[in-house]
Design a protein around this motif. Sequence first.
Motif, mmCIF file in Angstrom:
data_model
loop_
_atom_site.group_PDB
_atom_site.id
_atom_site.type_symbol
_atom_site.label_atom_id
_atom_site.label_comp_id
_atom_site.label_asym_id
_atom_site.label_seq_id
_atom_site.Cartn_x
_atom_site.Cartn_y
_atom_site.Cartn_z
ATOM 1 N N LYS A 232 35.254 48.303 43.512
ATOM 2 C CA LYS A 232 36.551 48.636 42.946
ATOM 3 C C LYS A 232 37.342 47.361 42.705
ATOM 4 C CE LYS A 232 36.968 53.172 45.138
ATOM 5 N NZ LYS A 232 37.775 54.011 46.049
ATOM 6 N N GLY A 233 38.157 47.382 41.681
ATOM 7 C CA GLY A 233 38.961 46.202 41.413
ATOM 8 C C GLY A 233 39.704 46.339 40.103
ATOM 9 N N PRO A 234 40.499 45.344 39.735
ATOM 10 C CA PRO A 234 41.288 45.404 38.494
ATOM 11 C C PRO A 234 40.433 45.578 37.255
ATOM 12 C CG PRO A 234 41.990 43.572 39.890
ATOM 13 C CD PRO A 234 40.744 44.118 40.495
ATOM 14 N N HIS A 235 39.171 45.074 37.309
ATOM 15 C CA HIS A 235 38.312 45.158 36.129
ATOM 16 C C HIS A 235 37.998 46.604 35.758
ATOM 17 C CE1 HIS A 235 35.932 44.870 39.789
ATOM 18 N NE2 HIS A 235 34.986 45.551 39.188
ATOM 19 N N HIS A 236 38.164 47.537 36.669
ATOM 20 C CA HIS A 236 37.894 48.939 36.367
ATOM 21 C C HIS A 236 39.112 49.649 35.798
ATOM 22 C CE1 HIS A 236 33.883 48.886 37.999
ATOM 23 N NE2 HIS A 236 34.319 48.360 39.124
ATOM 24 N N ASP A 237 40.239 48.992 35.803
ATOM 25 C CA ASP A 237 41.459 49.606 35.303
ATOM 26 C C ASP A 237 41.769 49.199 33.858
ATOM 27 O OD1 ASP A 237 41.891 50.832 37.773
ATOM 28 O OD2 ASP A 237 42.894 49.039 38.551
ATOM 29 N N VAL A 238 41.093 48.144 33.374
ATOM 30 C CA VAL A 238 41.357 47.673 32.025
ATOM 31 C C VAL A 238 40.581 48.516 31.027
ATOM 32 C CG1 VAL A 238 41.767 45.339 32.837
ATOM 33 C CG2 VAL A 238 39.477 45.994 32.077
ATOM 34 N N GLU A 239 40.970 48.416 29.765
ATOM 35 C CA GLU A 239 40.281 49.158 28.719
ATOM 36 C C GLU A 239 38.819 48.720 28.658
ATOM 37 O OE1 GLU A 239 40.627 50.036 23.896
ATOM 38 O OE2 GLU A 239 42.087 48.757 24.922
ATOM 39 N N GLY A 240 37.917 49.665 28.626
ATOM 40 C CA GLY A 240 36.498 49.335 28.613
ATOM 41 C C GLY A 240 35.892 49.213 29.992
ATOM 42 N N GLN A 280 35.876 38.210 47.254
ATOM 43 C CA GLN A 280 36.665 38.774 46.158
ATOM 44 C C GLN A 280 36.388 40.262 45.979
ATOM 45 O OE1 GLN A 280 35.957 36.503 42.573
ATOM 46 N NE2 GLN A 280 36.205 34.554 43.651
ATOM 47 N N SER A 281 35.113 40.642 46.093
ATOM 48 C CA SER A 281 34.731 42.040 45.860
ATOM 49 C C SER A 281 35.115 42.933 47.030
ATOM 50 C CB SER A 281 33.220 42.135 45.612
ATOM 51 O OG SER A 281 32.860 41.434 44.446
ATOM 52 N N MET A 282 35.040 42.398 48.257
ATOM 53 C CA MET A 282 35.304 43.210 49.440
ATOM 54 C C MET A 282 36.692 42.984 50.007
ATOM 55 S SD MET A 282 31.629 43.008 51.413
ATOM 56 C CE MET A 282 31.622 41.222 51.567
ATOM 57 N N ASN A 283 37.357 41.946 49.491
ATOM 58 C CA ASN A 283 38.689 41.594 49.995
ATOM 59 C C ASN A 283 38.661 41.416 51.510
ATOM 60 O OD1 ASN A 283 41.411 40.984 49.758
ATOM 61 N ND2 ASN A 283 42.051 43.105 50.063
ATOM 62 N N SER A 284 37.620 40.751 51.979
ATOM 63 C CA SER A 284 37.479 40.518 53.414
ATOM 64 C C SER A 284 36.621 39.284 53.626
ATOM 65 C CB SER A 284 36.824 41.721 54.102
ATOM 66 O OG SER A 284 35.440 41.768 53.816
ATOM 67 N N GLU A 285 36.502 38.882 54.872
ATOM 68 C CA GLU A 285 35.670 37.736 55.224
ATOM 69 C C GLU A 285 34.281 38.183 55.669
ATOM 70 O OE1 GLU A 285 36.592 34.580 54.863
ATOM 71 O OE2 GLU A 285 38.549 35.210 54.098
ATOM 72 N N ALA A 286 33.928 39.418 55.388
ATOM 73 C CA ALA A 286 32.659 39.958 55.862
ATOM 74 C C ALA A 286 31.491 39.143 55.329
ATOM 75 C CB ALA A 286 32.512 41.411 55.425
ATOM 76 N N PRO A 287 30.525 38.810 56.194
ATOM 77 C CA PRO A 287 29.383 38.010 55.766
ATOM 78 C C PRO A 287 28.305 38.876 55.145
ATOM 79 C CG PRO A 287 29.188 38.497 58.092
ATOM 80 C CD PRO A 287 30.473 39.117 57.628
ATOM 81 N N GLY A 288 27.249 38.230 54.696
ATOM 82 C CA GLY A 288 26.073 38.955 54.248
ATOM 83 C C GLY A 288 25.958 39.062 52.748
ATOM 84 N N GLY A 289 24.747 39.418 52.294
ATOM 85 C CA GLY A 289 24.456 39.536 50.882
ATOM 86 C C GLY A 289 24.645 40.953 50.362
#
Length: 377
Positions: A232-240, A280-289
Amino acid sequence: MDRIAVTMETSATTPVSRVDDLEQHLGQLATDPTLPTDNKLFDHVEIQMTGIADLLYLLPDANTPPLIPRLLPKITHVLTRYQRDPIALCSLASRLLRPLTFHQIMSFASEEALIQALASPAPPANLLAMTILAKAAETPGDAAVLAAMKGVVTRFVTTWLSAPAVEVGEKGTGVLGDLLVVDSPELPPKVLDENQGIAIPVLSSTPGQGFMWRRIFNDRDVYGLILSLCSKGPHHDVEGGLTPQQLSLAQGRLLRLLPRLSAYNLATIARTNFPDLHQQSMNSEAPGGLLYFAALHMIDRDDILMHLSLVDFFERLLSIQRITPPSTFKMETLRKLYREVAAQDKTFSTVIQSLPDRTIPEEADALRQFIHEVTSD
């Protein structure tokens, strides 16, 4: 009579009628991409080709029949600009492509044509392009060639995750999995029955060189694209941007892919070279791939269907990892994932513990012991 002679004789004694008419029609479509396709004409030619194409498919050393260089370039040209339903064009093209290798196909189709087909809003065009990419999964060398086509891979990943058509997503999941499997430097330890839903198919007896793995997991643009399209993020709120339904589809597609990949390289999917993208994607310091991202941070657990997808993901992951070589890293990774999910989901532990009761008897005891090792403190 040898294979090639049989094929050449069959091609010579089984003429396909109205090919001239089809070539003329393809010329009209190239001139005016708004014209409808003459579906009866396409069907007439394709039905006649069935016997020849099926024979060639069984005889991979056979000469390329005359119809392929005669029709395929014209169809490819039309598809790059066609503005109506391309299903007839794509169906005939798929038939023509069957006996060809990825290298041969790329002599008829450009990278730009593949990108345009993948970007098309028409699912048949997407599926045709993915059928071509699937050809690259036939050998490690072809997979490496495709990995070098960054624009094609980027567009493929975008379409795989964002296409609203379910069949396009399913095809993309299978093709990307096959490409990474054939490109893997490591072969899986065992092949399981596909009916159990935890198959690890061996596509090649020759280890790959890892070029496709590096493109997906070590290319910042491609890796960031996967994270972006599945979070989830701002990119899902824009047109397209992706709708909530498309976001769920993208997340489900990633969940279906990762357990299969874990049989080949658990470390690659459990670690990342781009922790800032994860933050950026998780808005956290969580580690891992991607494995941690998908299991712990990606989905909305209040969504019942996505919650079921997550449970299925864990069941497949544990079933596959049970047969991979033992290692401290593997067990630490699985325990961490299990504990964090179980802490957030009170029903999760009960469902996972019941998995051996829902598998085949031959696998149940070993799976029960493995799950005990993962889940015990």
